[in-house]
Design an enzyme around this catalytic site. Structure first.
Site, mmCIF file in Angstrom:
data_model
loop_
_atom_site.group_PDB
_atom_site.id
_atom_site.type_symbol
_atom_site.label_atom_id
_atom_site.label_comp_id
_atom_site.label_asym_id
_atom_site.label_seq_id
_atom_site.Cartn_x
_atom_site.Cartn_y
_atom_site.Cartn_z
ATOM 1 N N VAL A 155 33.793 9.139 -11.706
ATOM 2 C CA VAL A 155 33.954 8.278 -12.349
ATOM 3 C C VAL A 155 35.031 8.472 -13.751
ATOM 4 O O VAL A 155 34.698 9.164 -14.446
ATOM 5 C CB VAL A 155 32.728 8.100 -13.235
ATOM 6 C CG1 VAL A 155 32.504 6.233 -14.196
ATOM 7 C CG2 VAL A 155 32.026 7.455 -12.006
ATOM 8 N N LYS A 228 31.338 3.595 -8.551
ATOM 9 C CA LYS A 228 30.571 3.813 -10.162
ATOM 10 C C LYS A 228 29.370 3.384 -10.277
ATOM 11 O O LYS A 228 28.800 4.125 -11.300
ATOM 12 C CB LYS A 228 32.586 3.909 -10.676
ATOM 13 C CG LYS A 228 33.420 4.842 -9.988
ATOM 14 C CD LYS A 228 34.925 4.405 -10.679
ATOM 15 C CE LYS A 228 35.900 4.906 -10.166
ATOM 16 N NZ LYS A 228 37.398 4.352 -10.126
#
Lengths: 475, 475
Positions: A155, A228
């Protein structure tokens, strides 16, 4: 420290094994690298260039046991003796301590990492799709064997985000994680904003500059951001959230006209990932969603342009926090991978263990229809008497309160040109917060109105709450 | 997990001990709290309010063993049976697992924490002065006994900063850490900027609103920021840097005229903490310094106002990163303390260990005289022929290159009013980068010039390198 101190078990690591005792006490930490593309090749480079520093930080040298790739001939920059096409064989080699996975995709990464974790190898992965879909299985395997599972690089690239959420804020109650987590779409939207280009042209430009892949689906349709968001929501709210739980809209339908509309309102359009813990009639729930939205140009996220990422985190005690940096790129993502690798390797050396998976809260995911958002709607109407009243009535009938309405086009609401056929005009409506289902039903009902020619565009409006005012914003 | 599973050893924790088995398997993690002021009382509140969540995250309840304070009667909000004036006795109680130190100051905190660490108690501290001065002794004690030492709350309050630097960027080369780390001075400078007030008035206002203490020395003279810079530099560059190594100037001498001068140049004045790894003729060195400086108003740090903190970190692979949030305040600092406490407690439960101290690099600290900076100098001169040439010659003689010079006041450089006595004027000089010693020597030599009436003010100018352009800045 299961595999420390033994001599190399494989011919391929004979050279490295000879160096295993550089610290005098502890053997090298051996790393299996799966995948050697844009990020992997940077990991190889940095492991080599920073070998001494990494050894000092870990307490032992960190050495590559092997690199699994599909086509070894495509990697002339890597020592040939390290390359293998047998990923499964590499992962199961007894001298491997840590597996670094940069292959992407679900299979074969999933099986390889589950095998590694079950056998006590620690895992570092940048694979957001895998973590978002199979995070629970991976965490369970790590828990059972006591191996570490790190995935900071999955992420927001180089931005330290998972560790702060999972560890630094472990004593706080996180309420919201929201931001820009996909560089490709941010590049495209920034280009549309600055040049007035349409989506297709901006996408082409992004592809030419290397910011968009040949098949841009994962980025422009929001799948990447949704993965994410699932990872962020899982960590922030101690609840397992998968990509399938995340409501998702991409940016394909964002037009130059939308960007212009946003500008007229003092806003810009960004693809946002928003994860919130919300209070519902049935108790707490998690909302996770990805969509393009208008945000005020005064908001710090509005000035995050190009391939940069930025994420706001709001917690009860900590207040608003912002994290900003480069969300993609080989060296940037490799930085995050190496941070995790140092942590996993150090744990092997000192006998430590990384943070465990924490998913005790089991909060339900709020359906998108219940999420309270605001809509910006362009309604093309026949410019004749009563049209505004008719439109306003539809909003009222659905309990949606209108914040502002503006008519664009010839004449005012009561203009009747006396020729029996009214000229076209557009009503620009911005609503107050209402459940998304009510907003959708309103838009649907509008389309059925006789005086409405069509709903030209819909974009959500997000003011992103407290951080806006708390930040002050540029003077 | 030395002290897990035993029943409470002290009468004062009888109540808590009875609850020790709430998870069925693992006893409670017992915490000794030293100090119960603005931050400590928030730690007590959050430990109570979030007891269930913290227990789930740690894997065992986290309970207060006792709270050491100087005057128990001043803490009616805390259960009386937890209070004690005997901090040393509390720290040495056999049932204590983690010591949370919020007393501040060097002694008795230093001795108490060294005792705790030597006896295997993990330590969480928010004490920047202690960490900056005695970090090495504390780290050594932790290393020897295997105890954890965490101090995220000592720098930038709620902002996760130390963990990202120490762990997330452990596989990268950090080049610079720079930012605003003192809320009091940022409040004062922001007030001077927005109201045009002088330093004394802004300080008084800060005191009235609770942003400045009765004795503001630690803040306004830069001691607080210097301690934080020492901690940041130590972690970022794997080198022990103490507060005494940090060059330090405070904001007492910043005048309303300085702020106005900055504004005229498109700048604002901020108290910066700057830590850099620099290349010198003798190899790498560390520079750590704290001073007020002009920064461009377009830089993101310029819009960080009031009591907020923001820090840029630049690393070779990760590129520029920014961290932003509230740098002080009871709940905010308590959030950071509790994040560390959860980590320390979780390690007790799972048998893990936090990151070790890493100071292998032993880089020298660059003397301030060698640091390359830029000066903004207001030189009051007699406005007569040749004065600019004379001044410029002094700069040239010291190998200091002038970037811009502007004359304010009546007439130009060659104006001679013919009355034998020139009118006063001011030369505003901004230099290019030069060694600080050369800049100082230049200023000193200027004061000796016959045509110079005095050097009215000196402020450094920092463009803070790459992040400025990389960020783009608000549109």
């Amino acid at each position: 420290m299961s595999d420390m101190g033994r001599s190399g078990a494989s011919g391929a690591t004979g050279g490295a094994a000879a160096e295993r005792s550089r610290t005098g006490e502890i053997g090298a930490v051996k790393v299996a690298l799966l995948g050697c593309g844009v990020v992997g090749s940077q990991v190889v480079r940095l492991l080599d260039e920073q070998a001494d520093e990494l050894a000092a930080r870990v307490g032992a040298p960190v050495e590559l046991a092997g690199i699994a790739v599909r086509r070894p001939q495509r990697h002339p920059e890597v020592p040939a003796e390290l390359l293998t096409t047998d990923a499964a064989g590499l992962v199961s080699r007894p001298d491997v301590d840590v597996v670094v996975e940069l292959m992407g995709g679900i299979e074969p990464a999933r099986d390889l990492l589950l095998d590694a974790l079950k056998n006590g190898r620690s895992v570092v992965s940048a694979n957001k799709a895998l973590l978002a879909e199979e995070g629970e299985a991976l965490a369970a395997a790590a828990r059972e064997s006591g191996a570490d599972l790190y995935y900071e690089a999955s992420v927001a690239g180089a931005i330290p985000l998972l560790r702060p959420i999972q560890q630094s804020l472990a004593g706080d109650r996180i309420r919201r994680v929201a931001g820009i987590v996909n560089g490709t779409t941010n590049f495209i939207l920034s280009a549309m904003e600055s040049t007035g280009a349409g989506y297709a042209d901006a996408l082409e430009e992004a592809g030419r500059l290397g910011y968009a892949e040949a098949d841009p689906t994962a980025d422009v349709d929001g799948y990447d951001a949704a993965s994410k968001a699932a990872i962020l929501a899982s960590l922030a709210f101690h609840t397992r959230v998968t990509a399938a739980d995340v409501y998702r809209e991409g940016i394909r339908d964002v037009t130059a006209a939308d960007i212009a509309s946003a500008r007229a309102l003092g806003c810009t359009v960004k693809l946002l990932a928003i994860c919130e813990q919300v209070d519902t009639a049935d108790g707490a729930a998690v909302s996770a969603r990805v969509y393009p939205a208008m945000i005020p140009r005064s908001h710090p996220l509005a000035s995050v342009s190009g391939a940069f990422n930025a994420v706001f985190v709001e917690a009860d005690a900590a207040g608003p926090l912002m994290f900003y940096g480069q969300g993609a790129g080989g060296p940037q993502t490799a930085s995050a991978v190496l941070g995790d690798l140092v942590a996993a390797a150090r744990n092997k050396v000192i006998g430590g263990r990384g943070p465990r998976d924490s998913a005790y809260a089991h909060l339900p995911v709020q359906p998108m229809g219940d999420v309270r958002t605001r809509y910006h709607v362009n309604v093309d109407v026949h410019d004749r008497a009563g049209v505004l009243a008719a439109v306003a009535t539809v909003f009222a009938d659905h309990d949606v309160s209108i914040a502002t309405v503006k008519q664009e086009g010839r004449g005012g609401d009561d203009a009747d040109h006396g020729d029996g056929d009214a000229s076209p005009a557009t009503l620009v409506v911005v609503t107050h917060e209402a459940p998304d289902a009510a907003l959708r039903a309103t838009v649907e009902a509008l389309s059925g109105l006789e005086s409405v020619r069509g709903v030209a565009s819909i974009l959500r409006v997000e003011d992103l709450g407290r951080p806006v005012s708390a930040l002050g914003g540029p003077q």
